[in-house]
Motif scaffolding. Structure first.
Motif, PDB file in Angstrom:
ATOM      1  N   ARG A 157       0.831  -1.210   0.000  1.00 12.65           N
ATOM      2  CA  ARG A 157       0.000   0.000   0.000  1.00 12.65           C
ATOM      3  C   ARG A 157       0.862   1.256   0.000  1.00 12.65           C
ATOM      4  N   HIS A 158       1.949   1.221   0.742  1.00 16.45           N
ATOM      5  CA  HIS A 158       2.834   2.394   0.779  1.00 16.45           C
ATOM      6  C   HIS A 158       3.506   2.629  -0.574  1.00 16.45           C
ATOM      7  N   LYS A 159       3.945   1.537  -1.213  1.00 19.93           N
ATOM      8  CA  LYS A 159       4.565   1.688  -2.532  1.00 19.93           C
ATOM      9  C   LYS A 159       3.570   2.238  -3.545  1.00 19.93           C
ATOM     10  N   TRP A 160       2.339   1.751  -3.454  1.00 17.30           N
ATOM     11  CA  TRP A 160       1.323   2.228  -4.395  1.00 17.30           C
ATOM     12  C   TRP A 160       0.984   3.701  -4.140  1.00 17.30           C
ATOM     13  N   ALA A 161       0.915   4.101  -2.874  1.00 14.24           N
ATOM     14  CA  ALA A 161       0.576   5.494  -2.561  1.00 14.24           C
ATOM     15  C   ALA A 161       1.679   6.454  -2.970  1.00 14.24           C
ATOM     16  N   THR A 162       2.937   6.015  -2.867  1.00 14.82           N
ATOM     17  CA  THR A 162       4.053   6.892  -3.225  1.00 14.82           C
ATOM     18  C   THR A 162       4.387   6.876  -4.709  1.00 14.82           C
ATOM     19  N   THR A 163       3.772   5.982  -5.470  1.00 15.55           N
ATOM     20  CA  THR A 163       4.021   5.943  -6.916  1.00 15.55           C
ATOM     21  C   THR A 163       3.272   7.089  -7.594  1.00 15.55           C
ATOM     22  N   PRO A 164       3.932   7.885  -8.434  1.00 14.44           N
ATOM     23  CA  PRO A 164       3.214   8.957  -9.157  1.00 14.44           C
ATOM     24  C   PRO A 164       2.079   8.399  -9.999  1.00 14.44           C
ATOM     25  N   LYS A 165       1.057   9.227 -10.176  1.00 15.71           N
ATOM     26  CA  LYS A 165      -0.126   8.764 -10.900  1.00 15.71           C
ATOM     27  C   LYS A 165       0.176   8.409 -12.348  1.00 15.71           C
ATOM     28  N   ASP A 166       1.152   9.123 -12.932  1.00 13.74           N
ATOM     29  CA  ASP A 166       1.467   8.820 -14.325  1.00 13.74           C
ATOM     30  C   ASP A 166       2.210   7.505 -14.498  1.00 13.74           C
ATOM     31  N   ARG A 167       2.695   6.917 -13.389  1.00 13.54           N
ATOM     32  CA  ARG A 167       3.404   5.642 -13.464  1.00 13.54           C
ATOM     33  C   ARG A 167       2.578   4.471 -12.947  1.00 13.54           C
ATOM     34  N   ARG A 168       1.386   4.738 -12.432  1.00 14.62           N
ATOM     35  CA  ARG A 168       0.589   3.651 -11.871  1.00 14.62           C
ATOM     36  C   ARG A 168       0.057   2.724 -12.956  1.00 14.62           C
ATOM     37  N   PRO A 176       1.477   1.848 -16.029  1.00 11.94           N
ATOM     38  CA  PRO A 176       2.489   0.852 -16.411  1.00 11.94           C
ATOM     39  C   PRO A 176       2.798  -0.146 -15.312  1.00 11.94           C
ATOM     40  N   LEU A 177       2.810   0.326 -14.041  1.00 12.19           N
ATOM     41  CA  LEU A 177       3.080  -0.598 -12.947  1.00 12.19           C
ATOM     42  C   LEU A 177       1.974  -1.638 -12.829  1.00 12.19           C
ATOM     43  N   LEU A 178       0.720  -1.218 -12.950  1.00  9.62           N
ATOM     44  CA  LEU A 178      -0.391  -2.165 -12.866  1.00  9.62           C
ATOM     45  C   LEU A 178      -0.354  -3.162 -14.022  1.00  9.62           C
ATOM     46  N   PHE A 179       0.004  -2.696 -15.201  1.00  7.67           N
ATOM     47  CA  PHE A 179       0.121  -3.605 -16.351  1.00  7.67           C
ATOM     48  C   PHE A 179       1.227  -4.623 -16.126  1.00  7.67           C
ATOM     49  N   PHE A 180       2.357  -4.181 -15.546  1.00  2.76           N
ATOM     50  CA  PHE A 180       3.464  -5.106 -15.279  1.00  2.76           C
ATOM     51  C   PHE A 180       3.048  -6.158 -14.260  1.00  2.76           C
ATOM     52  N   VAL A 181       2.358  -5.758 -13.193  1.00  6.48           N
ATOM     53  CA  VAL A 181       1.915  -6.723 -12.169  1.00  6.48           C
ATOM     54  C   VAL A 181       0.918  -7.708 -12.775  1.00  6.48           C
ATOM     55  N   ALA A 182       0.007  -7.217 -13.593  1.00  5.36           N
ATOM     56  CA  ALA A 182      -0.966  -8.120 -14.210  1.00  5.36           C
ATOM     57  C   ALA A 182      -0.291  -9.116 -15.142  1.00  5.36           C
TER      58      ALA A 182
END
Length: 523
Positions: free
Chosen positions: A53-64, A66-72
């Protein structure tokens, strides 16, 4: 049927109650042993979820995205692979078990024999200062218990104290600087010399917290700092002393550091600066750093009394009005600066009376940098000329209104040669190099909350802005790029900040707006 005596009945009941309690405690221990792996894994899963949760909250919105696509993508690959879900579950349980383990607390074990001996020695050393003969229940007494007053303590790998919380009696005169200084001297001597200690006195709670401070970073080179107009970075300090950080853009390591920000201009309460230090302490480095930060937004006049050519790299640069080393040139340049300050005041006054905005030729800041003015004063006295410091009275008194800033650097052994105007109007102070607490207090107006050390790197010292606290300071490395001893990395950093050379443009601008500067340069 014979009756049993009452004491025997009570004794038998007590024994049965004790046996029941022992059985219950044994059952609880067995249950804890059985549930311990489950508790550890549950704690680890909770910690992993909090980290996610902390990593997700500190991730900039413009990078969320690509990060979600990578996790999926990773989840899909694991789900389609043979035995993928099983291996993922085993890996997750192992990671949760590792994260959920209880860390071993060294403080819970208590100090060892050597540390206890050190704490007892420190306690005995404080007895003469924290005890009184009329105290019926003294906290400090020879042969007493140190655990009652040394409530918290920490040690490094070598066994020396790094943190200490000390209780002291309410009748100790903690409001007197002399009494505090005696205690701080004793603690410094008994805890280990050669280190810098921070002392936090809590008068209300009768408690003293001693902390060993780490060295300030010395690898920060000159660069374009992220600042607002009118802000100048004097150096960097401890994170606990300021509420702001600056990102570093030069060098291999990108990090945020806490700066010492000096604000100049119309709304500044400390518009002028005085820097004092021993030879080689870094006062010239500080002036070079200030000049490089001021040049993109203002004009700079440099007067060097030492005659060592420390500012030759700035000669003929855009925004540098003059770099004067001779007495005649210094007098001419400072006389023009005084006249320019008066001209700006007159223009601003006329514009305000007419209801107009400030004229454009008064908005650009003017910086006057003087290095070792006492040397020029000695030469002026020998030649029968006026002291160059006498020409600073108008810029010092009216510089804030005219957008003129004066920075004076002087050696520590020549501070008494500074004029009264310089000492009175330079409310921002910096002391670089090794100095005692008394010397720091004489220049800064207040003693530091740390113990100065004898061996410090260049650019290391203390700063105080007006009536604010005394801060530790490390000036960014801004050496002379023409010096052969300068490393390539620092030379390139300074050269990247130097304005372009355009001597013709400077002379043309001087002819139109500042006719006396040309005469100063010619002299």
């Amino acid at each position: 049927m014979a009756r049993r005596p009452l004491p025997a009945i009570l004794s038998n009941g007590s024994a049965q109650l004790a046996r029941s309690r022992e059985l219950a405690r044994t059952a609880a221990d067995n249950a804890t042993d059985v549930l311990h792996p489950l508790i550890t894994i549950t704690r680890g899963l909770r910690r992993l979820a909090a980290t996610g949760r902390h990593k997700w909250a500190t991730t900039p919105k413009d990078r969320r995205g690509p990060l979600l696509f990578f996790v999926a993508t990773v989840v899909l690959v694991v789900a389609l692979a043979p035995y993928g879900p099983l291996l993922a579950l085993v890996t997750l349980m192992a990671a949760a078990a590792w994260q959920g383990r209880e860390p071993k607390d060294p403080a819970a074990e208590g100090p060892d024999a050597t540390q206890i001996e050190r704490l007892q020695s420190l306690y005995e050393a404080l007895v003469p200062y924290f005890s009184a003969a009329e105290d019926p229940a003294p906290l400090y007494a020879h042969g007493g218990d140190w655990e009652a007053v040394l409530t918290d303590h920490g040690f490094d790998d070598t066994g020396r104290i790094t943190r200490l919380v000390i209780r002291y009696p309410a009748y100790f005169t903690d409001g007197e600087p002399a009494a505090r200084a005696r205690i701080e001297q004793v603690l410094t001597a008994k805890s280990g010399r050669g280190r810098e200690y921070h002392f936090a006195w809590d008068e209300e709670g009768n408690q003293l917290t001693v902390t060993v401070l780490g060295p300030l970073p010395t690898d920060i080179a000159a660069q374009r700092f992220v600042t607002a107009p009118g802000e100048t970075i004097l150096g960097f300090t401890d994170p606990s002393d300021v509420q702001r950080t600056l990102p570093l853009t030069h060098g291999g390591e990108r990090r945020d550091v806490p700066p010492v920000v000096w604000r100049t201009g119309l709304r500044s309460t400390e518009p002028h600066l005085l820097a004092v230090g021993r030879p080689g302490s870094g006062t010239s480095t500080l002036l070079r750093s200030i000049a490089l930060q001021a040049l993109p937004y203002g004009d700079v006049l440099i007067v060097e009394g030492g005659g060592t050519g420390e500012y030759a790299c700035l000669t003929g640069r855009d925004g540098v009005l003059a770099v004067e080393c001779a007495l005649d040139g210094a007098l001419a340049g400072l006389e023009w600066a005084a006249q320019e300050t008066e001209r700006r005041l007159v223009s601003l006054n006329r514009a305000r009376q007419a209801g107009h905005p400030p004229p454009e030729d008064t908005k650009r800041p003017l910086w006057i940098l003087l290095d070792r003015p006492s040397t020029l004063g000695h030469l002026a006295a020998a030649d029968g000329e006026r002291d160059p410091q006498s020409l600073l009275q108008v810029p010092l008194r009216h510089g804030r209104a005219a957008n003129v800033t004066v920075v004076v650097a002087e050696h520590a052994d020549s501070v008494d040669a500074l004029s009264e105007a310089v000492l009175q109007h330079t409310r921002a102070r910096v002391v670089l190099g090794a100095a005692t607490s008394a010397q720091l207090e004489a220049v800064l107006g207040a003693p530091p909350h740390t113990t100065p050390v004898a061996d410090v790197p260049p650019g290391r010292g203390y700063a105080r802005l007006g009536a604010g606290p005394v801060l530790r300071l490390q000036v960014p490395a801004t050496p002379d790029p023409y010096d052969d001893a300068t490393s390539d990395r620092l030379r390139e950093a300074v050269e990247a900040l130097l304005p372009a050379r355009s001597v013709g443009d400077v002379e043309e601008t001087a002819d139109l707006a500042r006719p006396s500067v040309v005469g100063a340069e010619a002299v």
